[in-house]
Write an enzyme that holds these catalytic residues in place. Structure first.
Site, PDB file in Angstrom:
ATOM      1  N   HIS A 156       6.327 -10.561  13.419  1.00 36.55           N
ATOM      2  CA  HIS A 156       5.210 -11.163  12.462  1.00 36.55           C
ATOM      3  C   HIS A 156       4.104 -11.790  13.483  1.00 36.55           C
ATOM      4  O   HIS A 156       3.476 -13.061  13.234  1.00 36.55           O
ATOM      5  CB  HIS A 156       5.660 -12.274  11.567  1.00 36.55           C
ATOM      6  CG  HIS A 156       4.453 -12.373  10.140  1.00 36.55           C
ATOM      7  ND1 HIS A 156       4.815 -11.987   8.972  1.00 36.55           N
ATOM      8  CD2 HIS A 156       3.329 -12.158  10.364  1.00 36.55           C
ATOM      9  CE1 HIS A 156       3.731 -11.953   8.762  1.00 36.55           C
ATOM     10  NE2 HIS A 156       2.816 -11.922   8.996  1.00 36.55           N
ATOM     11  N   GLU A 186       3.171  -5.207   9.812  1.00 42.38           N
ATOM     12  CA  GLU A 186       1.880  -4.871   9.989  1.00 42.38           C
ATOM     13  C   GLU A 186       1.247  -4.005  11.486  1.00 42.38           C
ATOM     14  O   GLU A 186       0.056  -4.973  11.586  1.00 42.38           O
ATOM     15  CB  GLU A 186       0.923  -5.713   9.016  1.00 42.38           C
ATOM     16  CG  GLU A 186       1.175  -5.614   8.222  1.00 42.38           C
ATOM     17  CD  GLU A 186       0.136  -6.733   6.939  1.00 42.38           C
ATOM     18  OE1 GLU A 186      -1.023  -7.415   7.773  1.00 42.38           O
ATOM     19  OE2 GLU A 186      -0.012  -6.951   6.586  1.00 42.38           O
ATOM     20  N   ASN A 233       2.807  -4.160   2.582  1.00 42.00           N
ATOM     21  CA  ASN A 233       1.556  -5.446   2.208  1.00 42.00           C
ATOM     22  C   ASN A 233      -0.049  -5.122   0.948  1.00 42.00           C
ATOM     23  O   ASN A 233      -0.274  -3.883   1.461  1.00 42.00           O
ATOM     24  CB  ASN A 233       1.237  -6.532   3.301  1.00 42.00           C
ATOM     25  CG  ASN A 233       2.227  -6.455   3.972  1.00 42.00           C
ATOM     26  OD1 ASN A 233       3.472  -7.060   3.025  1.00 42.00           O
ATOM     27  ND2 ASN A 233       1.861  -7.216   5.112  1.00 42.00           N
ATOM     28  N   TYR A 278      -3.340  -6.048  -0.639  1.00 38.66           N
ATOM     29  CA  TYR A 278      -4.028  -6.925  -1.112  1.00 38.66           C
ATOM     30  C   TYR A 278      -5.585  -6.363  -2.207  1.00 38.66           C
ATOM     31  O   TYR A 278      -5.813  -7.500  -2.304  1.00 38.66           O
ATOM     32  CB  TYR A 278      -5.091  -8.169   0.047  1.00 38.66           C
ATOM     33  CG  TYR A 278      -3.960  -9.167   1.128  1.00 38.66           C
ATOM     34  CD1 TYR A 278      -2.993  -7.984   1.720  1.00 38.66           C
ATOM     35  CD2 TYR A 278      -3.333 -10.320   0.397  1.00 38.66           C
ATOM     36  CE1 TYR A 278      -2.078  -9.183   2.254  1.00 38.66           C
ATOM     37  CE2 TYR A 278      -3.099 -11.115   0.696  1.00 38.66           C
ATOM     38  CZ  TYR A 278      -1.623  -9.972   1.809  1.00 38.66           C
ATOM     39  OH  TYR A 278      -1.091 -11.080   2.098  1.00 38.66           O
TER      40      TYR A 278
HETATM   41  C1  LIG Z   1      -5.177  -7.471   6.416  1.00 43.85           C
HETATM   42  O1  LIG Z   1      -4.701  -7.439   5.164  1.00 43.85           O
HETATM   43  C2  LIG Z   1      -3.439  -7.256   5.475  1.00 43.85           C
HETATM   44  O2  LIG Z   1      -2.964  -6.232   4.655  1.00 43.85           O
HETATM   45  C3  LIG Z   1      -2.454  -8.980   5.816  1.00 43.85           C
HETATM   46  C4  LIG Z   1      -3.324 -10.250   5.562  1.00 43.85           C
HETATM   47  N1  LIG Z   1      -2.110 -10.715   5.378  1.00 43.85           N
HETATM   48  C5  LIG Z   1      -1.041 -10.394   6.440  1.00 43.85           C
HETATM   49  N2  LIG Z   1      -1.933  -9.117   5.894  1.00 43.85           N
HETATM   50  C6  LIG Z   1      -0.746 -10.961   6.882  1.00 43.85           C
HETATM   51  O3  LIG Z   1       0.759 -10.381   7.289  1.00 43.85           O
HETATM   52  C7  LIG Z   1      -0.083 -12.909   6.523  1.00 43.85           C
HETATM   53  O4  LIG Z   1       0.257 -13.075   7.589  1.00 43.85           O
HETATM   54  C8  LIG Z   1      -1.513 -13.165   6.730  1.00 43.85           C
HETATM   55  O5  LIG Z   1      -1.341 -14.093   6.299  1.00 43.85           O
HETATM   56  C9  LIG Z   1      -1.920 -11.952   4.975  1.00 43.85           C
HETATM   57  C10 LIG Z   1      -3.529 -13.440   4.424  1.00 43.85           C
HETATM   58  O6  LIG Z   1      -4.847 -12.812   5.617  1.00 43.85           O
END
Ligand SMILES: CO[C@H](O)c1c[n+]2c([nH]1)[C@H](O)[C@@H](O)[C@H](O)[C@H]2CO
Length: 450
Positions: free
Chosen positions: A125, A170, A295, A297
Site C-alpha cells: 500500500h 491501486e 476501491n 469513491y
Molecule cells: C483516488 O481515490 C482512490 O480510489 C483512493 C482513495 N483512497 C485511496 N485510494 C487509498 O487506498 C487510501 O490509502 C486513501 O486514504 C483513500 C482516501 O483518499
C-alpha cells in the site's frame, strides 16, 4: 431499486469490515529494526506534505494495536483489511528479515482471529522500502523479483492464518501520483517513467501471485481504484475524452491482469513514451486471481481539455454533493461500475475493498458523541448501490469501509478525516462516530435494515 423499507438481503457469507494502511495509521516507522520507506523519506522532505505532517506517530497503531482490535470487536466488524510495511519485514527491501517486524503482524493476525475478525492482508500500500528506491524502485525490472521475495517471506509466516491476500493497492495511484504528476512518493514527474513503473508494478503483481501459488493455499487478488467516466456532453470530443480517461484509469491495470494486454488507447495517450513490451511480460502479469478488490469513491463527468497527458478532465456538477476531498457523492456510479466490471471481465468475485468519504466532522460532543450524518448517508447509499449490483448478478462478496480510523491522508496530512472512528491526534483517544455505531448495527442485521 431502493424502495423505502425494502428488506435488503446480502448474500450469505458477505464479509463486512473496515480498511486501513500501514503508513497511514501505524506510526513508529523505524521501530524495532524497521527500515525507512519512501513515505518516511517523502514526509521529511520539506513541502511534500500539508502542514509538514508525517507518519512518525499517525494513529500510534504500532503500539495501540491491541486496543484497536478490541475496538473492532466492539463495533462488530467481521473483517479487517490492513497493509504490511515492507520495510518492517525487509529493512533493505530484500535479503535480511527483521523478525520483530514479522512478529508485530503475526501478533496482530492472531488477535484478529481470536476476536472473530478475518484478516485481509495487502502486501503493498504504497510504502516501498527506501533502499529499493535507491536501486531504481519500480523503474527497475528487478522489482518483480524483490516483490515476490517479500511476498514469500509473508506467505511462509502468515498463510493459513491469513486466507485473503492482496498484492497491490491501486497501481494507478502509485504510478499517476508517484511517477507522472509527483504529488505522491517518490515524487517523480515523467511521462516516460510512468509507463515503466506501471508495467513493473504489474509484473511484480504477477510474480507475487506466482509465488503465492507455490507457497499459499488460500486466496489472492489485486485491488484497483476505478471510477466511471460519463461524458460532459454528447460531443465526439467528449466521447473520445471519456475513452482516454476510462482506458487510463479503469482498463490500464485490469486489462493486463485479467486479459493479458493493455487497452490500445494507452499508446495514443503516451505516444513515444509508451514502450514496446516483451510478450512474455503478459504471461507473467496475467495470473488467475481468486478475487478483485475495487476501491470506489466517486465518478467523473469528463470533457475534452488540454490537460496533460490525457486531454480529458472532470467537470464539477453544479447540483452535485461533494465531500471534503472534492469528490462527488454518486452512488449510482458504483452500480454502473460493477456491471461494467462483470460485463468486461466476467464472473470474478469482487470485494469492495475501500469506500468512504471525508466530511467535516463536528468535535466530540459533551456526551461523547460525534454526529456524522453525511457519512451515514454516504455509506447507506453506496451499500444500496452494491445491493442493486448484486441483484443484477454481480458476485460482490464483501465491503470494507474506508476507513476504520481517521488517519494520515498522504500528501494532505491529517487534514481529511475518513474514519468511522475519530482520532484525537494529541491524546490518541479513539471515539466511535455515529457512523461506526450505525455500521455495527448494519453488520448485526446483515444489511437488512439498510
Ligand atoms: C483516488 O481515490 C482512490 O480510489 C483512493 C482513495 N483512497 C485511496 N485510494 C487509498 O487506498 C487510501 O490509502 C486513501 O486514504 C483513500 C482516501 O483518499
Amino acid at each position: 431499486m431502493n424502495e423505502p423499507g425494502k428488506d435488503f438481503q446480502f448474500p450469505q457469507g458477505f464479509l463486512w469490515g473496515a480498511a486501513t494502511a500501514a503508513h497511514q495509521i501505524e506510526g513508529s516507522p523505524l521501530a524495532d529494526g524497521a527500515g525507512p520507506s519512501i513515505w518516511t523519506r517523502f514526509a521529511h522532505t520539506p513541502g511534500m506534505i500539508l502542514n509538514g505532517d508525517t507518519g512518525d506517530v499517525a494513529c500510534d497503531h504500532y503500539r495501540r494495536w491491541q486496543d484497536d482490535v478490541a475496538l473492532m470487536r466492539e463495533l462488530g466488524l467481521k473483517a479487517y483489511r490492513f497493509s504490511v510495511s515492507w520495510s518492517r519485514i525487509l529493512p533493505e527491501g530484500t535479503g535480511r528479515v527483521n523478525q520483530a517486524g514479522l512478529d508485530f503482524y503475526s501478533r496482530l493476525v492472531d488477535a484478529l482471529l481470536e476476536n472473530g475478525i478475518e484478516p485481509l492482508l495487502t502486501l503493498y500500500h504504497w510504502d516501498l522500502p527506501a533502499a529499493l528506491d535507491d536501486r531504481g524502485g519500480w523503474l527497475n525490472r528487478d522489482s518483480a523479483d524483490w516483490f515476490a521475495e517479500y511476498g514469500s517471506v509473508l506467505y511462509r509466516a502468515l498463510d493459513g492464518r491469513v486466507k485473503k491476500w492482496v498484492t497491490l493497492n491501486e497501481p494507478w495511484v502509485v504510478t499517476d501520483g508517484g511517477y507522472l504528476h509527483g504529488a505522491l512518493a517518490p515524487g517523480h514527474r515523467s511521462r516516460y517513467e510512468a509507463p515503466i513503473a506501471s508495467h513493473n508494478l504489474m509484473r511484480a503483481h504477477g510474480a507475487a501471485v506466482q509465488a503465492y501459488r507455490a507457497e499459499g493455499a488460500h486466496e489472492i487478488g489485486l485491488v484497483v481504484n476505478i471510477e466511471p467516466k460519463y461524458p460532459a456532453s454528447d460531443s465526439a470530443a467528449d466521447a473520445a475524452a471519456v475513452d482516454r480517461a476510462h482506458a487510463y484509469m479503469n482498463e490500464q491495470y485490469l486489462h493486463p491482469a485479467l486479459l493479458g494486454r493493455y487497452p490500445d488507447r494507452l499508446r495514443e495517450i503516451f505516444g513515444d513514451a509508451w514502450p514496446q513490451w516483451p510478450d512474455a511480460d503478459f504471461d507473467l502479469i496475467r495470473q488467475p486471481l481468486d478475487f478483485v478488490g475495487i476501491n470506489y469513491y466517486t465518478r467523473s463527468v469528463t470533457r475534452a481539455d488540454d490537460s496533460y497527458p490525457l486531454n480529458a478532465g472532470a467537470v464539477r456538477q453544479p447540483l452535485g454533493t461533494y465531500s471534503e476531498t472534492g469528490w462527488e457523492v454518486f452512488p449510482q456510479g458504483l452500480t454502473d461500475l460493477l456491471l461494467w466490471f462483470k460485463n468486461t471481465y466476467g464472473d470474478i468475485p469482487v470485494y469492495i475493498t475501500e469506500n468512504g468519504a471525508a466530511f467535516f466532522d463536528p468535535p466530540v460532543a459533551e456526551e461523547g458523541r460525534i454526529r456524522d450524518p453525511l457519512r451515514i448517508d454516504y455509506l447507506r447509499k453506496h451499500l444500496r448501490a452494491i445491493h442493486d449490483a448484486i441483484e443484477a448478478g454481480v458476485d460482490v462478496r464483501g465491503y470494507m469501509v474506508w476507513s476504520l480510523l481517521d488517519n494520515l491522508e498522504w500528501s494532505l496530512g491529517y487534514s481529511k478525516r475518513f474514519g468511522i472512528v475519530h482520532v484525537n491526534y494529541d491524546s490518541q483517544q479513539r471515539t466511535p462516530k455515529d457512523s461506526a455505531l450505525w455500521y455495527g448495527r448494519m453488520i448485526a442485521s446483515h444489511g437488512r435494515h439498510l
